[in-house]
Design a protein around this motif. Structure first.
Motif, PDB file in Angstrom:
ATOM      1  N   ALA A 271       0.833  -1.214   0.000  1.00  0.00           N
ATOM      2  CA  ALA A 271       0.000   0.000   0.000  1.00  0.00           C
ATOM      3  C   ALA A 271       0.863   1.259   0.000  1.00  0.00           C
ATOM      4  N   ARG A 272       1.940   1.241   0.771  1.00  0.00           N
ATOM      5  CA  ARG A 272       2.829   2.405   0.823  1.00  0.00           C
ATOM      6  C   ARG A 272       3.474   2.649  -0.534  1.00  0.00           C
ATOM      7  N   ASP A 273       3.988   1.594  -1.144  1.00  0.00           N
ATOM      8  CA  ASP A 273       4.677   1.733  -2.424  1.00  0.00           C
ATOM      9  C   ASP A 273       3.739   2.140  -3.552  1.00  0.00           C
ATOM     10  N   SER A 274       2.480   1.707  -3.476  1.00  0.00           N
ATOM     11  CA  SER A 274       1.516   2.081  -4.509  1.00  0.00           C
ATOM     12  C   SER A 274       0.741   3.350  -4.145  1.00  0.00           C
ATOM     13  N   LYS A 275       1.135   3.972  -3.041  1.00  0.00           N
ATOM     14  CA  LYS A 275       0.536   5.224  -2.565  1.00  0.00           C
ATOM     15  C   LYS A 275      -0.976   5.106  -2.343  1.00  0.00           C
ATOM     16  N   THR A 276      -1.392   3.960  -1.818  1.00  0.00           N
ATOM     17  CA  THR A 276      -2.803   3.743  -1.497  1.00  0.00           C
ATOM     18  C   THR A 276      -2.985   3.442  -0.010  1.00  0.00           C
ATOM     19  N   LEU A 277      -2.080   3.932   0.810  1.00  0.00           N
ATOM     20  CA  LEU A 277      -2.094   3.622   2.231  1.00  0.00           C
ATOM     21  C   LEU A 277      -3.415   4.029   2.892  1.00  0.00           C
TER      22      LEU A 277
END
Length: 184
Positions: A23-29
């Motif tokens: 989620a962090r890497d895909s900016k969907t946290l």
């Protein structure tokens, strides 16, 4: 990335860490965290959904199909829905509450917040939650994200747990302390 409290040491912690990093890497946290909150609420409210996640009698494929249907019904984001499918295929749905808790702790730490578990006798209003966060921020010196729960047996007051620190201002505890003191 540092994981305070040894989150990665547990099975649920490893799953939470994998989902967090994705989620962090895909900016969907924020989106994944909101979806996990929806799942947590569904687990608390639906006996059938809770049974789906904990029953060893449900076959992997049936669990995966059911979880996919629930994810669609709850309007979960694609990452969370896919993650629930992985949990179903790996027979790890029973770990979901612990995974959600660990994920929330990782997300709070990432944002520079401290996470607190707050149990109250009655549901708190938005204004009370805001005031509580402000009081905790003053006491701790950092922003605080709160994980709310309700336990009517407290009668009144709150129990706040931040890490290993616990603040218990519940009426139940006060009555127990008074009863113990009266015994001598």
């Amino acid at each position: 990335m540092e994981n305070s409290g040894g989150i990665q040491a547990s099975l649920s912690g490893r799953y939470a860490t994998a989902l967090f990093e994705l989620a962090r890497d895909s900016k969907t946290l924020a989106t994944v965290e909101a979806s996990l909150g929806t799942v947590r609420d569904a687990l608390a409210e639906s006996v059938d959904f809770k049974a789906l996640t904990t029953s060893p009698l449900i076959a992997r494929k049936d669990a995966a199909k059911s979880v996919a249907a629930v994810a669609k019904l709850l309007e979960l984001d694609a990452t969370t829905a896919s993650f629930l499918g992985v949990l179903a295929e790996n027979r790890r749905l029973a770990q979901l509450p612990a995974i959600i808790k660990s994920f929330r702790a990782l997300a709070a730490n990432f944002r520079g917040e401290t996470s607190a578990e707050v149990v109250s006798a009655h549901p708190l209003t938005a204004a009370q939650v805001t005031e509580l966060k402000q009081q905790l921020r003053t006491r701790i010196g950092r922003d605080v994200s709160v994980d709310l729960a309700v336990d009517p047996s407290l009668l009144g007051g709150l129990v706040v747990k931040i890490g290993s620190q616990m603040i218990d201002s519940s009426i139940k505890t006060r009555l127990n302390t008074l009863a113990h003191a009266m015994k001598g």
